[in-house]
Design a protein around this motif. Structure first.
Motif, PDB file in Angstrom:
ATOM      1  N   ILE A 232       0.819  -1.222   0.000  1.00 25.96           N
ATOM      2  CA  ILE A 232       0.000   0.000   0.000  1.00 25.96           C
ATOM      3  C   ILE A 232       0.848   1.266   0.000  1.00 25.96           C
ATOM      4  O   ILE A 232       0.319   2.380   0.062  1.00 25.96           O
ATOM      5  N   GLY A 233       2.163   1.108  -0.073  1.00 24.94           N
ATOM      6  CA  GLY A 233       3.038   2.259  -0.226  1.00 24.94           C
ATOM      7  C   GLY A 233       3.303   3.056   1.029  1.00 24.94           C
ATOM      8  O   GLY A 233       3.528   4.264   0.967  1.00 24.94           O
ATOM      9  N   THR A 234       3.309   2.398   2.202  1.00 21.93           N
ATOM     10  CA  THR A 234       3.576   3.132   3.442  1.00 21.93           C
ATOM     11  C   THR A 234       4.883   2.732   4.117  1.00 21.93           C
ATOM     12  O   THR A 234       5.261   3.338   5.120  1.00 21.93           O
ATOM     13  N   SER A 235       5.586   1.745   3.575  1.00 27.39           N
ATOM     14  CA  SER A 235       6.767   1.223   4.269  1.00 27.39           C
ATOM     15  C   SER A 235       7.853   2.270   4.435  1.00 27.39           C
ATOM     16  O   SER A 235       8.562   2.285   5.437  1.00 27.39           O
ATOM     17  N   GLY A 236       7.993   3.180   3.474  1.00 27.54           N
ATOM     18  CA  GLY A 236       9.015   4.213   3.585  1.00 27.54           C
ATOM     19  C   GLY A 236       8.544   5.466   4.291  1.00 27.54           C
ATOM     20  O   GLY A 236       9.336   6.398   4.502  1.00 27.54           O
ATOM     21  N   LEU A 237       7.270   5.503   4.661  1.00 22.68           N
ATOM     22  CA  LEU A 237       6.697   6.702   5.267  1.00 22.68           C
ATOM     23  C   LEU A 237       6.667   6.660   6.781  1.00 22.68           C
ATOM     24  O   LEU A 237       6.711   7.705   7.442  1.00 22.68           O
ATOM     25  N   LEU A 238       6.579   5.464   7.339  1.00 19.72           N
ATOM     26  CA  LEU A 238       6.252   5.323   8.752  1.00 19.72           C
ATOM     27  C   LEU A 238       7.328   5.935   9.646  1.00 19.72           C
ATOM     28  O   LEU A 238       8.501   5.581   9.573  1.00 19.72           O
ATOM     29  N   LYS A 239       6.905   6.850  10.485  1.00 17.10           N
ATOM     30  CA  LYS A 239       7.772   7.471  11.478  1.00 17.10           C
ATOM     31  C   LYS A 239       7.447   6.841  12.836  1.00 17.10           C
ATOM     32  O   LYS A 239       6.328   6.933  13.315  1.00 17.10           O
ATOM     33  N   GLY A 240       8.439   6.204  13.449  1.00 15.89           N
ATOM     34  CA  GLY A 240       8.170   5.505  14.695  1.00 15.89           C
ATOM     35  C   GLY A 240       7.454   4.192  14.423  1.00 15.89           C
ATOM     36  O   GLY A 240       7.577   3.615  13.349  1.00 15.89           O
ATOM     37  N   ASP A 241       6.710   3.712  15.425  1.00 15.11           N
ATOM     38  CA  ASP A 241       5.972   2.469  15.240  1.00 15.11           C
ATOM     39  C   ASP A 241       4.545   2.648  15.738  1.00 15.11           C
ATOM     40  O   ASP A 241       4.133   3.746  16.099  1.00 15.11           O
ATOM     41  N   LYS A 242       3.805   1.559  15.760  1.00 10.62           N
ATOM     42  CA  LYS A 242       2.372   1.630  16.046  1.00 10.62           C
ATOM     43  C   LYS A 242       2.012   1.016  17.395  1.00 10.62           C
ATOM     44  O   LYS A 242       0.849   0.725  17.655  1.00 10.62           O
ATOM     45  N   ARG A 243       2.995   0.894  18.263  1.00 11.95           N
ATOM     46  CA  ARG A 243       2.739   0.232  19.528  1.00 11.95           C
ATOM     47  C   ARG A 243       1.922   1.075  20.506  1.00 11.95           C
ATOM     48  O   ARG A 243       1.460   0.541  21.522  1.00 11.95           O
ATOM     49  N   THR A 244       1.731   2.356  20.211  1.00  9.37           N
ATOM     50  CA  THR A 244       0.890   3.159  21.102  1.00  9.37           C
ATOM     51  C   THR A 244      -0.591   2.885  20.887  1.00  9.37           C
ATOM     52  O   THR A 244      -1.422   3.338  21.683  1.00  9.37           O
TER      53      THR A 244
END
Length: 351
Positions: free
Chosen positions: A231-243
């Motif tokens: 979906i084209g987000t792998s290079g965009l993610l800042k930080g992670d989603k654990r929150t």
């Protein structure tokens, strides 16, 4: 001396064998395994084409089939190709598709505002498929990550994914998806209170018959990498989603989280990822009794494909065995990129 030892050993073995019936109480478990017909007759768990949901990825344009490098055999496809895929799925007997968009970068922003456009790619896809294949189910993901320029599932403010503003946005997007013809809204963002907000928004818009399949227990897993490429987000993610995603260590929290979704009006529950959380699948089914699904995610798919390509495993057998494991764990169905391949094998009597 050697003959004496051999004779003694043979005598002991014969004596042991003569006692087998006494040991087993005449119960021999292998009797029902001896022939194909008896194995089929006594089979406890069965996989059917009715258990399969096929996730597909859509992109702008026409006549596009764009291979996803990290997911061999899976393509991003333009809407016209998605329609062809839907027709093929219907011919195979697959009951539903789950659609995921890869939108142009210039349409992404900090708030995922393009998700609120009635004519965006995901809604265009739904309309086209429903027009061509009206009897196939369409499941839409209402999270914002395909539409944000930071790759998160919610609205980013001052370094924080804000809950309530995100919930308002996805509830509005859910109404547009239902307007386009989506049969099931499936929010994957893991914001608090989203199920109740979406249910109220759908009902207020007259979509009383549109169901909600909650990503009730979505874990902060390492298995999502290929999907983010898709979906084209792998290079965009800042930080992670654990929150906002669940900690993989926390089974009790997962059940409590799912319970809140049930209270808020979820019609169905989903566990994501699937195979490493079979205990959660069983717990949700036993606790709530709702239709329960697992998402066999991109990393799970790609590991099988990589092992098959290297010659380490029999890809078809592993694929079917893992799909069967979801059913054995209590799932009513599975979202899987293997759906067409599995459907063909089931049609051949290899399910």
């Amino acid at each position: 001396m050697g003959d004496k030892i051999r004779n003694t050993a043979a005598g002991l073995a014969a004596a042991a064998a003569s006692d087998i019936d006494e040991i087993t109480g005449h119960r021999r478990m292998r009797r029902t395994r001896a022939a194909d017909w008896s194995r089929r007759l006594t089979r406890e768990t069965r996989l059917s084409v009715d258990d399969l949901i096929w996730p597909i990825f859509v992109v702008p344009g026409s006549n596009v089939l764009d291979p996803i490098e990290a997911m061999p055999g899976v393509n991003r496809m333009s809407v016209d190709k998605a329609v062809e895929a839907a027709k093929m799925a219907a011919d195979l007997g697959i009951p539903a598709l789950a659609t995921f968009p890869n939108v142009e970068m210039h349409r992404r922003d900090q708030t995922g505002s393009h998700a609120l456009e009635p004519e965006n790619l995901i809604n265009e896809t739904t309309r086209a498929i429903k027009k061509a294949v009206p009897n196939i189910g369409i499941i839409t993901d209402v999270a914002l990550d395909p539409f944000t320029d930071h790759g998160h599932d919610g609205i980013l403010r001052d370094g924080e994914i804000v809950n309530d503003e995100t919930v308002r946005a996805i509830a509005a997007a859910a109404v547009h998806q239902a307007d386009a013809g989506a049969d099931i809204i499936s929010p994957s963002d893991m914001m608090d209170g989203r199920i109740g907000a979406i249910r109220r928004a759908l009902d207020a818009a007259g979509h009383h018959n549109v169901s909600i399949m909650s990503y009730a227990t979505k874990f902060a897993s390492a298995c999502y990498g290929p999907y983010r490429e898709a979906i084209g987000t792998s290079g965009l993610l800042k930080g992670d989603k654990r929150t906002y995603y669940l900690d993989p260590s926390n089974a009790n929290e997962a059940i409590r989280d799912a319970g809140l979704d049930v209270e808020e009006g979820a019609d169905m529950l989903m566990v994501k990822p699937g195979l490493v959380y079979l205990d959660i699948c069983r717990a949700l089914k036993d606790t709530f009794g709702l239709p329960t699904f697992a998402y066999q995610v991109s990393g799970e798919y790609s590991m099988i494909k990589a092992g098959e390509a290297a010659g380490y495993i029999d890809g078809e057998r592993i694929m079917m065995e893992k799909l069967l494991a979801f059913k054995r764990a209590g799932c009513d169905g599975v979202l899987t990129y293997f759906a067409p391949e599995a459907a063909r094998l089931i049609a051949k009597g290899q399910g």
